[in-house]
Design an enzyme around this catalytic site. Structure first.
Site, short mmCIF file in Angstrom:
data_model
loop_
_atom_site.label_atom_id
_atom_site.label_comp_id
_atom_site.label_asym_id
_atom_site.label_seq_id
_atom_site.Cartn_x
_atom_site.Cartn_y
_atom_site.Cartn_z
N HIS A 13 0.86 -1.20 0.00
CA HIS A 13 0.00 0.00 0.00
C HIS A 13 0.89 1.24 0.00
O HIS A 13 1.47 1.59 1.03
CB HIS A 13 -0.90 0.00 1.23
CG HIS A 13 -1.88 1.13 1.28
ND1 HIS A 13 -3.23 0.94 1.54
CD2 HIS A 13 -1.74 2.46 1.09
CE1 HIS A 13 -3.84 2.10 1.52
NE2 HIS A 13 -2.96 3.06 1.25
N HIS A 15 1.41 5.42 -1.81
CA HIS A 15 0.99 6.53 -2.67
C HIS A 15 2.23 7.10 -3.33
O HIS A 15 3.11 7.63 -2.64
CB HIS A 15 0.29 7.61 -1.84
CG HIS A 15 -0.94 7.11 -1.16
ND1 HIS A 15 -2.20 7.20 -1.73
CD2 HIS A 15 -1.12 6.45 0.02
CE1 HIS A 15 -3.09 6.64 -0.93
NE2 HIS A 15 -2.46 6.17 0.14
N ASP A 246 1.58 2.78 3.48
CA ASP A 246 0.70 3.94 3.29
C ASP A 246 1.51 5.23 3.23
O ASP A 246 1.02 6.30 3.61
CB ASP A 246 -0.38 4.02 4.37
CG ASP A 246 -1.55 4.91 3.94
OD1 ASP A 246 -1.67 5.20 2.73
OD2 ASP A 246 -2.33 5.33 4.81
O1 DOR Z 1 -3.36 9.82 5.47
C1 DOR Z 1 -3.73 9.44 4.37
N1 DOR Z 1 -3.20 9.94 3.24
N2 DOR Z 1 -4.69 8.52 4.28
C2 DOR Z 1 -5.24 8.18 3.12
O2 DOR Z 1 -6.12 7.38 3.12
C3 DOR Z 1 -4.81 8.84 1.86
C4 DOR Z 1 -3.47 9.35 1.98
C5 DOR Z 1 -3.09 10.31 0.86
O3 DOR Z 1 -3.31 9.97 -0.30
O4 DOR Z 1 -2.51 11.35 1.15
ZN ZN Z 2 -3.35 5.04 1.60
#
Ligand code: DOR
Ligand code: ZN
Length: 343
Positions: A13, A15, A246
């Site tokens: 997971h 980004h 994450d």
């Molecule tokens: O803290 C977060 N940031 N939680 C998420 O679900 C999305 C993520 C983001 O894309 O910045």
């Molecule tokens: Zn996420």
């Protein structure tokens, strides 16, 4: 010096963003992980197979020369994602579809307003063997923010899992004992990712010495009893739990603002932070399964053959990192980390 050789881990997971931000953060993930599940919450979101394949090309084009890294792609589900899109995505090698309840987090406005609206799409996912990845929080502003994950389980996730018995589901970035109980008591085909921040910090970290925007993410950090339960579960070797950082970069300006964005950037130490958590729990021997075996088994993908080496050789995390025209504040900025990734 103590060192630890692990099968090369995967980040289930992450980004990675796009453009200059992608170029800035991708090398950190590619240096540590063999594969990463790339979240589709770009602006606009990655809702079609074609967009996902184009995004994959942009990622590959930004990889450092010689990097052995495979981006695994996901589609962003909306109320209007047709079952046919799932069939197309599966044929194109897309591995999962992300369910963002509309309004739950960063770039989730186009997400799903009510999961029953996408039952036909979920049924197709189960049929073709596409994994559902879930941001598990209800969005009702009346519900206390610390209760949103637990509420989601009873209101949405448990009924969904019961309606679609063949659907494989990853409960992403779990943060509570309720989520652990659900995952461990659930039918086969349900797993969960756990982030480094939710293993290393509790909600006090949001307010330590003043408001700490770089510790703000969603789901938000929880009370100590939940952190301790998560750490005990991963240290205990639960095969249903696997690594998902994450890592979610935002420019420093967007974090240190009157309405700061949710997201913690951790890719610069994406395996080192977990080593610290597992060491604190006396469970370094469980790190490899969590980081390199359980996720691959869940997704039905081969194990990585290469290895990485971590040495117990403290280093100082930079205060800031370049982020296109902006800058980025990494988790533990200016502080020392005990474990280092060997070159
Ligand atoms: O803290 C977060 N940031 N939680 C998420 O679900 C999305 C993520 C983001 O894309 O910045
Ligand atoms: Zn996420």
């Amino acid at each position: 010096m103590k060192s630890l050789v692990l099968r090369r881990p995967d980040d289930w997971h992450v980004h990675l963003r796009d453009g200059a931000a992608l170029a800035a953060v991708l090398p950190f993930t590619a240096a540590r992980f063999a594969r990463a599940m790339v979240m589709p919450n770009l602006n606009p979101p990655v809702t079609t197979t074609r967009q996902a394949l184009e995004y994959r090309e942009r990622i590959r084009a930004r990889l450092p020369a010689g990097a052995a890294f495979e981006p695994l792609m996901t589609l962003y589900l909306t109320d209007a994602t047709p079952p046919e899109e799932i069939t197309r995505a599966k044929a194109a090698g897309i591995v999962g579809c992300k369910l963002y309840p509309a309004g739950a987090t960063t770039h989730s406005d186009a997400g799903v307003t009510d999961v029953r609206r996408i039952d036909a799409t979920l049924a197709r996912m189960a049929e073709v063997g596409m994994v559902l990845q879930v941001h598990g929080e209800v969005t009702d502003p009346q519900v206390d923010i610390f209760e949103r994950e637990a509420r989601f389980i009873e209101a949405v996730l448990a009924p969904l899992a019961a309606r679609h018995l063949q659907l494989r589901i990853v409960f992403e970035h779990i943060t509570t004992r309720a989520a652990l109980d659900f995952v461990h008591g659930a039918r086969a085909g349900i797993g969960a990712t756990v982030t480094p921040q939710h293993l290393l910090m509790n909600r006090n970290a949001l307010f330590a010495g003043g408001l700490q925007p770089h510790h703000y993410c969603l789901p938000v950090l929880k009370a100590e009893e939940h952190r301790a339960a998560l750490l005990a579960a991963v240290a205990g070797g639960s095969p249903r739990l696997f690594l998902g950082t994450d890592s979610a970069p935002h420019a420093r300006r967007a974090k240190e603002a009157a309405c700061g964005c949710a997201g913690i950037f951790s890719a610069h130490a994406g395996i080192e932070l977990y080593a610290e958590a597992f060491e604190a729990a006396g469970a370094l021997d469980q790190l490899e399964a969590f980081a390199a075996l359980n996720g691959a088994a869940f997704y039905g993908l081969p194990r990585n053959e290469a290895t990485v080496t971590l040495t117990r050789d403290a280093w100082r995390v930079p205060e800031r990192l370049p982020f296109g025209d902006e800058e980025l504040v990494p988790l533990r900025a200016g502080e020392s980390l005990a474990w280092r990734l060997a070159a």
